[in-house]
Design a protein around this motif. Structure first.
Motif, PDB file in Angstrom:
ATOM      1  N   GLN A  51      -4.051   4.778  17.013  1.00 50.63           N
ATOM      2  CA  GLN A  51      -3.641   3.634  16.212  1.00 50.63           C
ATOM      3  C   GLN A  51      -3.755   3.969  14.739  1.00 50.63           C
ATOM      4  OE1 GLN A  51      -5.273  -0.153  17.402  1.00 50.63           O
ATOM      5  NE2 GLN A  51      -5.148  -0.966  15.312  1.00 50.63           N
ATOM      6  N   LEU A  52      -2.690   3.654  13.981  1.00 48.85           N
ATOM      7  CA  LEU A  52      -2.606   4.050  12.587  1.00 48.85           C
ATOM      8  C   LEU A  52      -2.544   2.851  11.645  1.00 48.85           C
ATOM      9  CD1 LEU A  52      -2.205   6.580  10.724  1.00 48.85           C
ATOM     10  CD2 LEU A  52       0.259   6.243  11.030  1.00 48.85           C
ATOM     11  N   ILE A  53      -1.658   1.889  11.968  1.00 56.62           N
ATOM     12  CA  ILE A  53      -1.347   0.783  11.063  1.00 56.62           C
ATOM     13  C   ILE A  53      -1.007  -0.442  11.895  1.00 56.62           C
ATOM     14  CG2 ILE A  53       0.414  -0.053   9.419  1.00 56.62           C
ATOM     15  CD1 ILE A  53       0.631   2.862   8.422  1.00 56.62           C
ATOM     16  N   THR A  54      -1.288  -1.632  11.388  1.00 55.98           N
ATOM     17  CA  THR A  54      -0.783  -2.865  11.992  1.00 55.98           C
ATOM     18  C   THR A  54       0.274  -3.456  11.067  1.00 55.98           C
ATOM     19  OG1 THR A  54      -2.645  -4.086  11.029  1.00 55.98           O
ATOM     20  CG2 THR A  54      -2.832  -3.415  13.334  1.00 55.98           C
ATOM     21  N   HIS A  55       1.266  -4.095  11.671  1.00 61.01           N
ATOM     22  CA  HIS A  55       2.428  -4.608  10.940  1.00 61.01           C
ATOM     23  C   HIS A  55       2.627  -6.073  11.278  1.00 61.01           C
ATOM     24  CE1 HIS A  55       6.317  -5.049   9.205  1.00 61.01           C
ATOM     25  NE2 HIS A  55       7.016  -4.886  10.311  1.00 61.01           N
ATOM     26  N   PHE A  56       2.840  -6.889  10.243  1.00 63.36           N
ATOM     27  CA  PHE A  56       2.955  -8.334  10.417  1.00 63.36           C
ATOM     28  C   PHE A  56       3.538  -8.908   9.127  1.00 63.36           C
ATOM     29  CE2 PHE A  56      -1.176  -6.896   9.058  1.00 63.36           C
ATOM     30  CZ  PHE A  56      -1.542  -7.718   8.006  1.00 63.36           C
ATOM     31  N   PHE A  57       3.641 -10.206   9.020  1.00 65.87           N
ATOM     32  CA  PHE A  57       4.016 -10.887   7.787  1.00 65.87           C
ATOM     33  C   PHE A  57       2.769 -11.544   7.197  1.00 65.87           C
ATOM     34  CE2 PHE A  57       8.714 -11.953   9.035  1.00 65.87           C
ATOM     35  CZ  PHE A  57       9.092 -10.667   8.681  1.00 65.87           C
ATOM     36  N   SER A  58       2.679 -11.538   5.859  1.00 71.06           N
ATOM     37  CA  SER A  58       1.563 -12.218   5.198  1.00 71.06           C
ATOM     38  C   SER A  58       1.921 -12.482   3.742  1.00 71.06           C
ATOM     39  CB  SER A  58       0.284 -11.375   5.282  1.00 71.06           C
ATOM     40  OG  SER A  58       0.375 -10.229   4.447  1.00 71.06           O
ATOM     41  N   PRO A  59       1.183 -13.381   3.054  1.00 71.83           N
ATOM     42  CA  PRO A  59       1.445 -13.653   1.635  1.00 71.83           C
ATOM     43  C   PRO A  59       1.127 -12.422   0.783  1.00 71.83           C
ATOM     44  CG  PRO A  59       0.065 -15.365   2.619  1.00 71.83           C
ATOM     45  CD  PRO A  59       0.105 -14.247   3.593  1.00 71.83           C
ATOM     46  N   ASN A  60       1.978 -12.158  -0.200  1.00 73.30           N
ATOM     47  CA  ASN A  60       1.753 -11.040  -1.118  1.00 73.30           C
ATOM     48  C   ASN A  60       1.044 -11.545  -2.374  1.00 73.30           C
ATOM     49  OD1 ASN A  60       1.846  -8.735  -2.695  1.00 73.30           O
ATOM     50  ND2 ASN A  60       3.980  -9.057  -3.302  1.00 73.30           N
ATOM     51  N   PRO A  61      -0.195 -11.143  -2.601  1.00 67.18           N
ATOM     52  CA  PRO A  61      -0.934 -11.655  -3.757  1.00 67.18           C
ATOM     53  C   PRO A  61      -0.432 -11.113  -5.085  1.00 67.18           C
ATOM     54  CG  PRO A  61      -2.215  -9.975  -2.620  1.00 67.18           C
ATOM     55  CD  PRO A  61      -1.016 -10.243  -1.768  1.00 67.18           C
ATOM     56  N   ASP A  62       0.421 -10.089  -5.068  1.00 69.24           N
ATOM     57  CA  ASP A  62       0.905  -9.488  -6.310  1.00 69.24           C
ATOM     58  C   ASP A  62       2.135 -10.184  -6.888  1.00 69.24           C
ATOM     59  OD1 ASP A  62      -1.108  -7.684  -6.160  1.00 69.24           O
ATOM     60  OD2 ASP A  62       0.140  -5.910  -5.836  1.00 69.24           O
TER      61      ASP A  62
END
Length: 228
Positions: free
Chosen positions: A103-114
């Motif tokens: 396992q390397l990375i998880t992928h999803f949608f989330s708010p971008n704080p930048d």
């Protein structure tokens, strides 16, 4: 009925890593004349990019430094759309694995704080150091060209970085990312039925998919780091 893609409420995002052993046997890539080097402990591994539409090429001088094979679902909800109804993407839920099936990375949608207003963006979080990158689809960065994209597969994408964040311990694997490509897709297309009337509103569909995600950085960015 026309399918459309939109981003829904952040509360719908939960990271549910999904492993599928059979899918991990899929070969990562197809040969190119000049493969790019990727970093690992002995700096000997190569990332080989598949053929792709010209418009999905990264053109700012960035080079690939990390690739992960994603196994998961594209998650849709039935919502009103114009005068009818449409399946609307509310999040992917996928786990990216390296060539050793780790396992390397998880992928999803989330708010971008930048970004102002913290819009929901495609998100990748490193499994080891929890560094995170947010990206949005580049201008003209979508391809369904049948010469590249399989029937029934979600589009190939070029996404540009819009935010990064180090992990709590200073992890920075993904913070050098400039662009992300989603290539070699299979599955994941919204259903063709089940969202045609008011009683279908709120129904959800979790459609299995696989894809290869290629992460790019500018040359010289932390060249001595182990990024696997």
């Amino acid at each position: 009925m026309k399918n459309r893609i939109a981003l829904a409420d952040p509360a719908t995002r939960r990271i549910l890593p999904i492993a599928c052993a059979a899918a991990l046997a899929v070969a990562f890539t197809v040969s190119l004349p000049q493969p790019a080097h990727a970093d690992n402990d002995d700096h000997s591994r190569h990332i080989t990019l598949p053929r792709m539409p010209d418009k999905l090429q990264v053109r700012d001088g960035s080079t690939p430094f990390l690739v992960g094979h994603a196994v998961g679902t594209q998650n849709y909800i039935c919502l009103p759309s114009g005068s009818g109804f449409a399946w609307t993407l509310f999040t992917p839920e996928a786990t990216l694995f390296n060539e050793h099936h780790k396992q390397l990375i998880t992928h999803f949608f989330s708010p971008n704080p930048d970004e102002d207003g913290n819009p929901i963006r495609a998100t990748w979080q490193h499994s080891r150091d929890t560094s995170t990158v947010w990206a949005k689809v580049a201008t003209d960065g979508v391809s369904t060209d049948p010469n590249f994209v399989a029937t029934g597969a979600v589009a190939w994408l070029l996404l540009e970085k819009v935010g990064v964040q180090e992990g709590p311990g200073g992890g920075d694997t993904l913070t050098v990312t400039t662009d992300v490509q989603r290539l070699n897709t299979s599955g994941g297309v919204a259903p063709s039925t089940g969202c045609s009337q008011a009683t279908d509103v709120g129904s959800k569909a979790f459609v299995p998919y696989t894809a290869d995600y290629f992460f790019y950085r500018l040359p010289g960015s932390d060249d001595d780091d182990d990024r696997n």
